[in-house]
Design an enzyme around this catalytic site. Structure first.
Site, short mmCIF file in Angstrom:
data_model
loop_
_atom_site.label_atom_id
_atom_site.label_comp_id
_atom_site.label_asym_id
_atom_site.label_seq_id
_atom_site.Cartn_x
_atom_site.Cartn_y
_atom_site.Cartn_z
N ALA A 230 0.85 -1.20 0.00
CA ALA A 230 0.00 0.00 0.00
C ALA A 230 0.88 1.24 0.00
O ALA A 230 1.81 1.35 0.80
CB ALA A 230 -0.91 0.00 1.23
N GLU B 194 18.54 16.37 7.40
CA GLU B 194 17.20 16.80 7.00
C GLU B 194 17.06 18.31 7.16
O GLU B 194 17.78 18.95 7.93
CB GLU B 194 16.16 16.15 7.93
CG GLU B 194 16.20 14.65 8.00
CD GLU B 194 15.45 13.99 6.86
OE1 GLU B 194 14.66 14.69 6.20
OE2 GLU B 194 15.67 12.79 6.64
N LYS C 70 15.15 6.12 20.16
CA LYS C 70 15.89 4.85 20.06
C LYS C 70 16.42 4.41 21.42
O LYS C 70 16.37 3.22 21.77
CB LYS C 70 17.04 5.00 19.06
CG LYS C 70 16.56 5.27 17.63
CD LYS C 70 17.69 5.76 16.74
CE LYS C 70 17.21 6.01 15.33
NZ LYS C 70 18.22 6.69 14.50
N1 HSE Z 1 17.77 10.38 11.06
C1 HSE Z 1 18.35 9.20 11.61
C2 HSE Z 1 19.85 9.37 11.73
C3 HSE Z 1 18.10 7.97 10.79
O1 HSE Z 1 20.39 10.40 11.34
O2 HSE Z 1 20.47 8.46 12.25
C4 HSE Z 1 16.75 7.41 10.99
O3 HSE Z 1 16.62 6.91 12.27
#
Ligand code: HSE
Length: 462
Positions: A62, A209, A224
């Site tokens: 999907a 990002e 995490k």
């Molecule tokens: N944005 C995360 C990082 C990866 O830079 O490790 C995705 O968990």
């Protein structure tokens, strides 16, 4: 599971199983990670079948839009924009959630579990925010919720903690679990560059990002670290109980001084078991944990200091195994796909062998575990002050520290010019964080201190 959902197919290469069971999988999300999973399943599906004695079949995917660009192609015939149809398809026995986010993804995972289907997810934000609810739903449904890809991408740290270290009490865990931050800190160190310049270039090159907040402010590492802490200690650690600091305040000056002192600065996810207060029994009260994310000075001689660029690493100390280290790519379509394929194999094996309870993905087993507020935890510190170079300055600062019973381990002041502002670096012995905060607030108010004090914790990793 209805009999018609079990498709038998000839598998000539498996010696013990002339007929292999096929497990159909429905994938929700066909973007970077989803298309990676599809691609690598197509490449290595036969190898997996030969190893597992069953066939995984990614039968439906999907997606938000059929024509959206994706790094690897997914055949049009398996695509749909109707995720409900995938979850409710009686042929689909395992659901993979790879859409990300915490709203629609939560609905999808809960719906799949309600239908009695095991779920595989890579979604750390979802687990961090709703883990307790989702694992409770999985338990009610009698199926597993797998999440290897949610932490440290291709490093099999979840399976390691859950299975390989089942006989260990995990006393210490230190993770470099955010590749973006590790990339920025690595370049700052290697090039003597400042945070803002490296970040801007990393964004231009697509390594970071835009906006970068989730990574550089430590929230992704918090998700995490909370998942690892929960799994290692058997009670759900909520993100609001985790002390989080990002890397924005790390400067090239601090990198340089840390280097002179024999340290490297890394963003660490930290899970440490603390001694019971007053030496009481740990068993009676459950584990007391420090769970934090912050940039820390670690010795250059420790293996974690040599983890460079976008790579991740998790250092785990078990009371039986001792020190262990896991290293690899923490993100990306290929490394993450590797973790998803591993979970799919486990989910399919559970179904075929009726072994969902063999090593459950997460079991809450500590009723009394607590995350101790960081203020009550003792740390060692690196402190950089900007002070006027004049007689009596160090005496004033050490008087405040002495009154707070905080010991100075060493002092560096680069030679300056009398009357000018110079950096003063203090390495501080163990002191509770709240005590250190109060002392630094007093130091900051001294007229000779010309900028807010900079403080990082030191982790000796001993
Ligand atoms: N944005 C995360 C990082 C990866 O830079 O490790 C995705 O968990």
């Amino acid at each position: 599971m209805p009999a018609k959902s079990i498709v038998r197919a000839l598998a000539p290469r498996h010696p013990d199983r002339p007929f292999m069971e096929q497990v159909n999988i429905g994938m929700l999300g066909g973007g970077t990670v989803g298309s990676g999973v599809y691609h690598h399943w197509r490449c290595n599906g036969a190898l997996m079948a030969a190893r597992l004695g069953l066939r995984l079949h990614l039968s439906r995917v999907a997606v938000k839009a059929l024509d959206e660009p994706r790094p690897y192609e997914i055949p049009r015939a398996v695509l749909t924009t109707d995720w409900q149809a995938v979850v409710h398809d009686p042929q689909v026995r395992v659901v993979v959630e790879l859409v990300g986010g915490t709203t629609v993804a939560r609905t999808m995972v809960l719906e799949a579990l309600r239908c009695g289907k095991p779920v595989v997810t890579a979604n750390k934000a979802l687990l961090s925010a709703h883990g307790e609810e989702l694992f409770a739903a999985a338990r009610r449904a009698g199926v597993n919720l797998y999440y290897e890809a949610s932490v440290a991408g291709g490093i099999p740290i979840i399976k390691t903690l859950r299975e390989a270290f089942v006989g260990n009490r995990i006393t210490h865990l230190y993770g470099i679990v955010n590749g973006t931050c590790n990339y920025i800190l690595t370049r700052m160190k290697q090039e003597g560059a400042d945070f803002a310049d490296v970040l801007a270039e990393a964004q231009r090159q697509g390594y970071a990002e835009t906006p970068p907040d989730l990574d550089v402010d430590g929230h992704d590492a918090c998700h995490k670290t909370g998942i690892l802490a929960s799994l290692a200690h058997g009670f759900w650690v909520r993100p609001e109980h985790i002390h989080v600091e990002g890397i924005r305040q790390v400067s090239k000056l601090d990198m340089q001084f840390a280097g002179q002192l024999g340290y490297t600065i890394k963003l660490l996810g930290i899970v440490k078991e603390l001694p019971a207060p007053g030496g009481g029994s740990r068993r009676a009260r459950g584990p007391r944990l420090q769970v934090s994310v912050y940039p820390a000075l670690i010795p250059n001689t420790h293996v974690l200091a040599s983890v460079q660029g976008v790579f991740n690493a998790v250092f785990v100390r078990g009371d039986v195994v001792g020190d262990t280290l896991f290293y690899g790519r923490g993100a990306g379509k290929d490394a993450t796909a590797s973790a998803v394929l591993s979970d799919l194999a486990d989910a399919a094996l559970d179904l075929v062998h009726g072994s969902a309870r063999r090593v459950p993905a997460f079991v809450a087993h500590e009723n009394h575990g607590t995350v101790v507020p960081l203020g009550e935890v003792s740390s060692r510190y690196y402190v950089r002050l900007s002070v006027v170079d004049r007689p009596g300055v160090i005496a004033k600062i050490s008087a405040i520290l002495g009154a707070a019973r905080i010991g100075i381990a060493s002092i560096i002041q680069p030679e300056g010019h009398v009357g000018e502002v110079v950096p003063l670096i203090l390495m501080i012995h163990d002191a509770p964080n709240a005590v250190m905060d109060r002392a630094l607030a007093r130091i900051a108010r001294l007229p000779v201190v010309k900028a807010p004090p900079v403080r990082f914790r030191v982790e000796s990793l001993e």
